[in-house]
Each structure stands twice: as C-alpha cells, then as structure tokens.
Design an enzyme around this catalytic site. Structure first.
Site, PDB file in Angstrom:
ATOM      1  N   TRP A   1      -2.340  -3.018  -1.734  1.00 14.60           N
ATOM      2  CA  TRP A   1      -2.233  -4.154  -2.387  1.00 14.60           C
ATOM      3  C   TRP A   1      -2.760  -5.052  -1.237  1.00 14.60           C
ATOM      4  O   TRP A   1      -2.944  -5.212  -0.408  1.00 14.60           O
ATOM      5  CB  TRP A   1      -0.774  -4.466  -2.005  1.00 14.60           C
ATOM      6  CG  TRP A   1       0.011  -5.540  -2.562  1.00 14.60           C
ATOM      7  CD1 TRP A   1       0.313  -5.581  -4.106  1.00 14.60           C
ATOM      8  CD2 TRP A   1       0.059  -6.257  -1.614  1.00 14.60           C
ATOM      9  NE1 TRP A   1       0.490  -7.346  -3.457  1.00 14.60           N
ATOM     10  CE2 TRP A   1       1.104  -7.293  -2.762  1.00 14.60           C
ATOM     11  CE3 TRP A   1       0.442  -6.509  -0.114  1.00 14.60           C
ATOM     12  CZ2 TRP A   1       1.708  -8.807  -2.492  1.00 14.60           C
ATOM     13  CZ3 TRP A   1       1.109  -8.068   0.403  1.00 14.60           C
ATOM     14  CH2 TRP A   1       1.645  -8.821  -0.596  1.00 14.60           C
TER      15      TRP A   1
ATOM     16  N   HIS B   1      19.847 -35.727  -8.263  1.00 12.81           N
ATOM     17  CA  HIS B   1      18.945 -36.813  -7.285  1.00 12.81           C
ATOM     18  C   HIS B   1      17.002 -36.279  -7.159  1.00 12.81           C
ATOM     19  O   HIS B   1      17.264 -36.083  -5.953  1.00 12.81           O
ATOM     20  CB  HIS B   1      19.983 -35.426  -5.667  1.00 12.81           C
ATOM     21  CG  HIS B   1      20.681 -36.531  -5.501  1.00 12.81           C
ATOM     22  ND1 HIS B   1      21.283 -37.644  -5.645  1.00 12.81           N
ATOM     23  CD2 HIS B   1      22.100 -35.204  -5.482  1.00 12.81           C
ATOM     24  CE1 HIS B   1      22.623 -37.889  -4.799  1.00 12.81           C
ATOM     25  NE2 HIS B   1      22.849 -36.369  -5.386  1.00 12.81           N
TER      26      HIS B   1
ATOM     27  N   CYS C   1       0.645  -1.418   0.138  1.00 13.90           N
ATOM     28  CA  CYS C   1      -0.438   0.092   0.412  1.00 13.90           C
ATOM     29  C   CYS C   1       0.951   1.074  -0.031  1.00 13.90           C
ATOM     30  O   CYS C   1       1.555   1.467   0.084  1.00 13.90           O
ATOM     31  CB  CYS C   1      -0.991  -0.882   1.649  1.00 13.90           C
ATOM     32  SG  CYS C   1      -1.948  -1.207   1.461  1.00 13.90           S
TER      33      CYS C   1
ATOM     34  N   LYS D   1      13.968 -14.111 -10.964  1.00 16.04           N
ATOM     35  CA  LYS D   1      14.323 -13.267 -12.062  1.00 16.04           C
ATOM     36  C   LYS D   1      12.707 -13.574 -13.170  1.00 16.04           C
ATOM     37  O   LYS D   1      12.123 -12.518 -13.724  1.00 16.04           O
ATOM     38  CB  LYS D   1      14.992 -12.319 -13.022  1.00 16.04           C
ATOM     39  CG  LYS D   1      16.463 -11.723 -12.186  1.00 16.04           C
ATOM     40  CD  LYS D   1      15.421 -10.552 -11.240  1.00 16.04           C
ATOM     41  CE  LYS D   1      14.739 -10.273  -9.693  1.00 16.04           C
ATOM     42  NZ  LYS D   1      15.364  -9.772  -9.273  1.00 16.04           N
TER      43      LYS D   1
ATOM     44  N   ASN E   1      -1.728   1.872   5.660  1.00 16.33           N
ATOM     45  CA  ASN E   1      -0.815   1.203   5.422  1.00 16.33           C
ATOM     46  C   ASN E   1      -0.743   0.318   6.470  1.00 16.33           C
ATOM     47  O   ASN E   1       0.441   0.925   7.717  1.00 16.33           O
ATOM     48  CB  ASN E   1       0.419   1.691   4.687  1.00 16.33           C
ATOM     49  CG  ASN E   1       1.116   0.595   4.364  1.00 16.33           C
ATOM     50  OD1 ASN E   1       1.679  -0.655   3.993  1.00 16.33           O
ATOM     51  ND2 ASN E   1       2.625   1.091   3.914  1.00 16.33           N
ATOM     52  N   GLY E   2      -0.363  -1.099   6.240  1.00 17.71           N
ATOM     53  CA  GLY E   2      -0.193  -2.240   6.878  1.00 17.71           C
ATOM     54  C   GLY E   2      -1.341  -2.874   7.862  1.00 17.71           C
ATOM     55  O   GLY E   2      -1.944  -3.471   6.984  1.00 17.71           O
TER      56      GLY E   2
ATOM     57  N   ARG F   1       5.651   0.490  -5.236  1.00 18.06           N
ATOM     58  CA  ARG F   1       5.327  -0.675  -4.433  1.00 18.06           C
ATOM     59  C   ARG F   1       4.515  -1.421  -5.133  1.00 18.06           C
ATOM     60  O   ARG F   1       4.607  -2.201  -3.777  1.00 18.06           O
ATOM     61  CB  ARG F   1       4.715   0.374  -3.542  1.00 18.06           C
ATOM     62  CG  ARG F   1       5.702   1.414  -3.056  1.00 18.06           C
ATOM     63  CD  ARG F   1       5.239   2.652  -2.442  1.00 18.06           C
ATOM     64  NE  ARG F   1       4.592   1.850  -0.845  1.00 18.06           N
ATOM     65  CZ  ARG F   1       5.324   2.342  -0.285  1.00 18.06           C
ATOM     66  NH1 ARG F   1       6.298   1.891  -0.033  1.00 18.06           N
ATOM     67  NH2 ARG F   1       5.133   1.628   0.960  1.00 18.06           N
TER      68      ARG F   1
ATOM     69  N   GLU G   1       9.430 -14.152 -11.237  1.00 23.25           N
ATOM     70  CA  GLU G   1       8.771 -12.960 -10.866  1.00 23.25           C
ATOM     71  C   GLU G   1       7.753 -11.910 -12.382  1.00 23.25           C
ATOM     72  O   GLU G   1       6.884 -11.539 -11.928  1.00 23.25           O
ATOM     73  CB  GLU G   1       9.228 -11.913 -10.887  1.00 23.25           C
ATOM     74  CG  GLU G   1       9.780 -11.865  -8.555  1.00 23.25           C
ATOM     75  CD  GLU G   1      11.038 -11.463  -8.120  1.00 23.25           C
ATOM     76  OE1 GLU G   1      10.964 -10.178  -6.936  1.00 23.25           O
ATOM     77  OE2 GLU G   1      12.043 -11.122  -8.882  1.00 23.25           O
TER      78      GLU G   1
ATOM     79  N   LYS H   1       6.723  -3.840  -4.892  1.00 23.36           N
ATOM     80  CA  LYS H   1       7.962  -3.887  -4.341  1.00 23.36           C
ATOM     81  C   LYS H   1       9.070  -3.709  -2.713  1.00 23.36           C
ATOM     82  O   LYS H   1       9.613  -4.447  -2.467  1.00 23.36           O
ATOM     83  CB  LYS H   1       8.076  -2.597  -4.992  1.00 23.36           C
ATOM     84  CG  LYS H   1       9.728  -2.074  -4.744  1.00 23.36           C
ATOM     85  CD  LYS H   1      10.700  -2.475  -6.226  1.00 23.36           C
ATOM     86  CE  LYS H   1      11.763  -1.610  -5.667  1.00 23.36           C
ATOM     87  NZ  LYS H   1      12.845  -2.997  -6.381  1.00 23.36           N
TER      88      LYS H   1
ATOM     89  N   GLU I   1      19.436 -16.487  -7.943  1.00 22.99           N
ATOM     90  CA  GLU I   1      18.226 -15.161  -8.653  1.00 22.99           C
ATOM     91  C   GLU I   1      17.922 -15.507  -9.740  1.00 22.99           C
ATOM     92  O   GLU I   1      17.059 -14.428 -10.337  1.00 22.99           O
ATOM     93  CB  GLU I   1      19.698 -13.944  -8.231  1.00 22.99           C
ATOM     94  CG  GLU I   1      19.604 -12.954  -9.057  1.00 22.99           C
ATOM     95  CD  GLU I   1      17.716 -11.696  -7.491  1.00 22.99           C
ATOM     96  OE1 GLU I   1      17.492 -12.673  -7.141  1.00 22.99           O
ATOM     97  OE2 GLU I   1      17.558 -10.926  -8.131  1.00 22.99           O
TER      98      GLU I   1
END
Ligand code: G6P
Length: 611
Positions: free
Chosen positions: A75, A506, A2, A487, A100-101, A27, A490, A606, A483
């Site tokens: 969000w 394995h 948010c 990427k 926000n929270g 964000r 995402e 974000k 990473e």
C-alpha cells in the site's frame, strides 16, 4: 496497508504464499510480489501492479517454485504504486526483503548508500534496509547478525521478513511498530502480518513483541530481543477456522458482515450480563475498583472507531454525569492535553494495530491517566497487550475495509462501559436493569431491521447519479449520521458530509437543491420535534429527503421529495446502534449499483499500521 507472508518448509510454498496474500487483500493494497529460493538456489522474484490474482497468474506462468520464500501486498506510502516499487526488494541477487511500516530516516541512509556505490531500483523507503543488510553480510556477518546490525540504523516502524541466497536454510524477521506473527507447523514455519493469512496451514501462533527478532528454520523457531538474547514467547492457539474468513453465499464481505451483526452483538454481550446486571469483571482484574475511581473519560480512536467514541460521549455525560472528551488519535498524540483528575483513557480500535491509536495510548501512559482501557476486536493486538483494562468486542474477523459489525459491537461495548462507570455512582435517569434489558433487545431488533434490505436497495437507486449527499442527526444520532456519510463516501466515492441538524442554517442549507439528497435518522426521542423542524427547512428549499424514522413517528408530510422508511421501535440507548444498520445497507447498495470495489475501495486500507 502492506501485508507480509513468508515461510520455510519441505514442500513447495508458491500456492501457500499466494493464498496468504489473498487472505491479506482486505487490508488494502495496490501491488503484490513474491520471491522464492529456487531448487537451484537462485532467488526468483515476480511482482505485479494491481490484484493478487494477476501475481498468481504470473508466478504460475513463470513456473516459480521453492520451499523458502516471501510475499507481500504493498500500500504505497513512498513512491507511486508500480511494479518497480512493489516488494520484495532485492540487494543484487543475494538478499530479498519484505517490509510493512515506514522508515523515517531513509533519505539519509539512501544518500550514504548511494555514495558507497549502491544503485536504487525503486523510490521506496524500504530499499535502504535490504542494501544495509547486504552490506553487513559483506562485512562477514551472517543473516541474523546482519539483520540485527541493520535494525540499529533504522528510525521508524517496521515488520520485516528477510531471506538470502547464501543461507537457504533460514528466514529471519523482526518487528517494531508494525504487527507480525509466526505460524508454527510441523517441519515448516511461517510469518505473516496477521493470523488470518496462515489459517489454512496452522492454528498455532507466536505473536512477536516490540523489538523482537525471529529466526525460522524447518526444525524450529527462535525468538530474540533486540540484543539477540533468546527470549520465550507464548504459543497461542487460534480459535478461528480457515473458513471464518470466507465470503460464503454473500456477494461481498461487507454484506456478510452487515448481516452478521445480530450474532456479533449477541457474542459481544455473552458472558457480560447476568439476568439484570452487568458483570464488570469482564473488563479485567481490578476493573470494579479502578472504574469506581474514575471522574472523567478521554476517548481516542480513528475513522469509524472515532464515531463510536463520539456516540459514547453523549451517553457518558448524559447518564453518568462524567466529563468525556473524544479526539482523533492523530491529533491527540501531537498535542499536550490537559489531563483531568482520575481520568480514564479509553482507546477504541477494531484492529488494535492502528499506528496513531497505539501511539496515543503510549503517550497517554506518560500523562497520568488513572488507567487505560482498550475496546478492541483483536485479542492478540498491541493495543490489547499494552492496556491496563480490556473489553474485547466479539465481532469476529472483519474483512471489508468499510467497518460495519466492528462499529456496532464497539457501541455495545461502550454501553457496557457506561453501565460499569455508573455502577458506583448510579446512572442518571436509567437504571442498570433497564440498560441490561435494552442491550438484550439488540440482536432481535437488528434482525428485524435487516429485513428492510430490499426497500433500502430500492431507495439506493436515487443516489447512484448523485455527486453529493448530506446526512443529518441530532444528539447521539449525530455521530451515526457521521458514520453513515463515511460509509457512503468510502465505498461509493460520492462526496458525503454529516451535520447536526440544528447546524444546517449556518451554512449547508446553501447547498440544498434537488441534486443534494439529504438523509436523516429520526428515532422517537426528545429531539424529534426539533429534527422535524430542521427537515422542513430542507423541504422548503426543494431538497430531497430520505428519512429513517421510528414506526411510531408520524411524518405526515410524506409525498413529493419526502421519502420515509419506518424502522421498528428501538429504546433510547440502543437507537444509535439500530439506526446504523440502514445507513450501512444504503451505502452498500449504492456502491453495488455504481459497480465500485465494495470490499476494497480505492486508496483505502483496513488496518492502518503506519502514521
Ligand atoms: C481504517 C479503516 C477504517 C477504520 C480505521 C480505524 O481507516 O479503513 O474502517 O475505522 O482504519 O481502524 P481501527 O482498526 O483502529 O478501528
């Protein structure tokens, strides 16, 4: 996550609030809304599911205007993304609030408020706050007192902005666990989740601290502690200009940020290296003495920053001989870790506001670590303020949700930490002069690798129709494979996993066929022959290999099912940074070819300021 923007001014705030929301889009959000006190004193609200642009068109069509208002990007955490759940939330036509929270005790508050006659128009945890404030005002409190009285009832995390029809001369705000800044103007003042939102109107900011309550009028700003006692907070001048967060000629922020890496790395190293040694004072006052006492390292982070920590473990154990553990913050914070003697606690975070990382730091402070060090990209963040030692990455604002330049600058900062830890005990198999030389080579090396953009774009075409991909690496390149796979998943939504190449046999080898592209990173190091053998295992089973290899490496096997892209030679320590770049470009081009929302991928945020 948010985003909040609000303000009180002499002029109309509609466009300023909308621009602020646009600057918070990075964000991550699913809906947006705005409320203004109209010239006739009525609260008028507009909300839309989807993009800020849809909200901008709606507020223009409805002719909203006013010089006191709040705006929000949501969000979803409690209640689906929908117009009804979008903020601002109202209590009747009197009080409006953005949050926000997460309010953890909202069920209990909701039941009590329902019993007292309130009806709810959303499924959010937020709506209880606005009704609680309205109740306090009904009992005769003014808006500021009503906010303070309400905060005592809340459990959880919040940044809040509140206005009410009865008091059109002020905006009140509070912060506990979620970030909030105040922007100072002349005859106008603002609140926002971060400075970037307000750069077009001011460069002067107050950063609210935990538990602060603020009161903004056109004439000034007052900050209070949780008991409403006035407190002084310093004013920060931001060095960012409004266009520091513009996309410029680039199609996406992510592409811009990938190409900014040579400069970001140079900026991160600037002032921290002399001709042949590191300047340990860059870590803060008393750093040399504190770091000299360290006998073990615990690293904690989330997401991409966690991968930076995993890479550092290879370095710290190999070159310093110190035990180093790395853990995701959401796990660390809820277990009882055994703390080794003289252990340094290191948190890594782009934003410095990630709720889990911050909670892990706060927990660590109770556990007897020798000191806490934050490696962070935001100087004003809570993580930086609450740590004993700080090493800032100077990546500049990162807007793309998928982290790029923040990651490579974190790695450079961790190499500085390696040198600093090695200072008192000596580095094993590498001296400080060599480390400094390798660090200095980084910006130029990265420039040369970025010139491979076109061949990597061509390679991306092979991934567009795939559902899955596997990434392989060994040693300190294994976290880079992790990473690279993060990427790709995402931003292109292709399922991707990473394995240490020696682990293939394995399990993941069972997945290999022509529909499972396998990406490998192969610098010229001691594990190269082992890696080559692992790649043969893939090839023998009909897998399609895409290998980023050192130009000096001879992979004579190229041909059907075996594509090699040669990278300029990189020295051992900086290879993880160098090999990250082609993986970022690969993910970027696959996403562009697939037509996904590169900078704001679905469901992601974000800055994850809630648990
Ligand atoms: C979110 C972002 C990631 C980031 C992670 C940790 O998931 O989308 O890009 O790596 O948070 O964020 P931090 O700001 O603590 O590095």
């Amino acid at each position: 996550m948010c985003g909040i923007v609000g303000g009180i001014a002499q002029r109309d705030l509609r466009e300023i609030l909308i621009e602020g929301l646009r600057r918070l889009e990075y964000r991550g959000y699913d809906s947006a809304g705005l409320v203004l006190i109209q010239p006739d004193q009525r609260l008028q609200r507009c909300r839309r599911l989807g993009k800020v642009q849809a909200l901008a068109e709606a507020v223009a069509a409805e002719g909203l205007s006013g010089s006191l208002g709040l705006a929000h990007t949501r969000w979803a955490t409690h209640g689906a993304p929908s117009e009804q759940n979008a903020h601002p939330h109202l209590s009747g036509d009197q009080v409006a609030l953005v949050h926000n929270g997460i309010i953890e005790n909202y069920q209990e508050l909701r039941s009590a408020q329902r019993a007292a006659g309130h009806s709810f128009s959303s499924e959010t945890d937020t709506e209880v706050i606005v009704h609680a404030i309205a109740d306090q005002m009904d009992q005769g409190h003014d808006l500021l007192q009503a906010l303070q009285g309400t905060l005592g009832q809340l459990k959880g995390a919040y940044a809040l902005g509140v206005i009410c029809q009865a008091e059109p001369e002020r905006l009140v705000a509070a912060r506990h666990g979620s970030p909030l800044v105040i922007g100072l103007g002349f005859g106008e003042h603002f609140i926002a989740s971060d400075m970037a939102a307000l750069l077009p109107v001011t460069q002067r900011f107050i950063i609210l601290e935990e538990g602060d309550i603020a009161e903004l009028s056109r004439d000034g700003v007052k900050v209070y502690d949780a008991e409403l006692r006035p407190v002084e907070r310093p004013v920060h001048e931001s060095r960012l200009s409004a266009d520091a967060v513009e996309r410029g000629e680039y199609r996406h922020f992510m592409l811009k940020e990938i190409h900014e890496q040579p400069r970001a790395l140079a900026d991160t190293l600037e002032g921290r290296l002399s001709a042949d040694c590191l300047l340990i004072s860059a870590f803060g006052y008393a750093a040399e003495e504190l770091l000299g006492r360290v006998r073990a390292v615990q690293i904690v982070a989330c997401g991409t920053s966690y991968h930076a920590g995993l890479t550092a473990r290879y370095w710290i154990e190999r070159y310093c001989g110190l035990p180093c553990s790395v853990e995701v913050a959401s796990e660390f914070r809820y277990r009882q870790p055994v703390v080794l003697a003289d252990c340094l606690f290191v948190s890594i975070s782009q934003s410095g506001e990630t709720a889990d990382t911050l909670a892990a730091l706060r927990q660590a402070k109770q556990l007897g670590y020798v000191a806490s060090l934050a490696i962070c990209n935001v100087a004003e963040s809570a993580l930086v303020r609450e740590s004993d030692l700080v090493l800032l990455t100077h990546a500049g604002p990162e807007i793309g949700v998928a982290s790029t330049k923040a990651f490579t600058t974190q790695l450079a900062a961790l190499l500085l930490l390696l040198g600093a830890l090695g200072r008192s005990r000596g580095l094993i198999g590498c001296d400080e002069i060599e480390l400094v030389a390798q660090l200095r080579s980084l910006p130029g090396l990265c420039e040369r690798i970025l010139q491979l953009d076109e061949p990597i774009r061509a390679l991306a075409e092979a991934f567009v129709d795939k559902q899955h991909a596997l990434f392989l690496g060994r040693g300190s390149l294994y976290p880079i494979a992790l990473e690279g796979s993060l990427k790709l998943k995402e931003i292109s939504y292709i399922h991707a996993e990473a394995y240490p190449a020696g682990e293939l046999k394995h399990g993941p080898l069972a997945l290999i066929d022509e529909d499972m592209p396998v990406v490998a990173v192969a610098p010229n190091n001691a594990l190269l022959d082992k890696l080559k053998a692992n790649l043969e295992e893939v090839r023998a089973r009909g897998g399609q290999l895409y290998v980023f290899a050192d130009e000096a490496v001879c992979l004579s096997e190229t041909g059907e099912g075996y594509t090699v892209l040669a990278l300029p030679h990189s020295a051992q320590l900086v290879a993880p940074i160098a090999y990250t770049l082609p993986l970022q470009l690969l993910a970027y081009h696959v996403a562009v070819l697939k037509g996904t929302d590169v900078d704001q991928p679905r469901n992601l945020a974000k800055s994850v300021t809630v648990e």
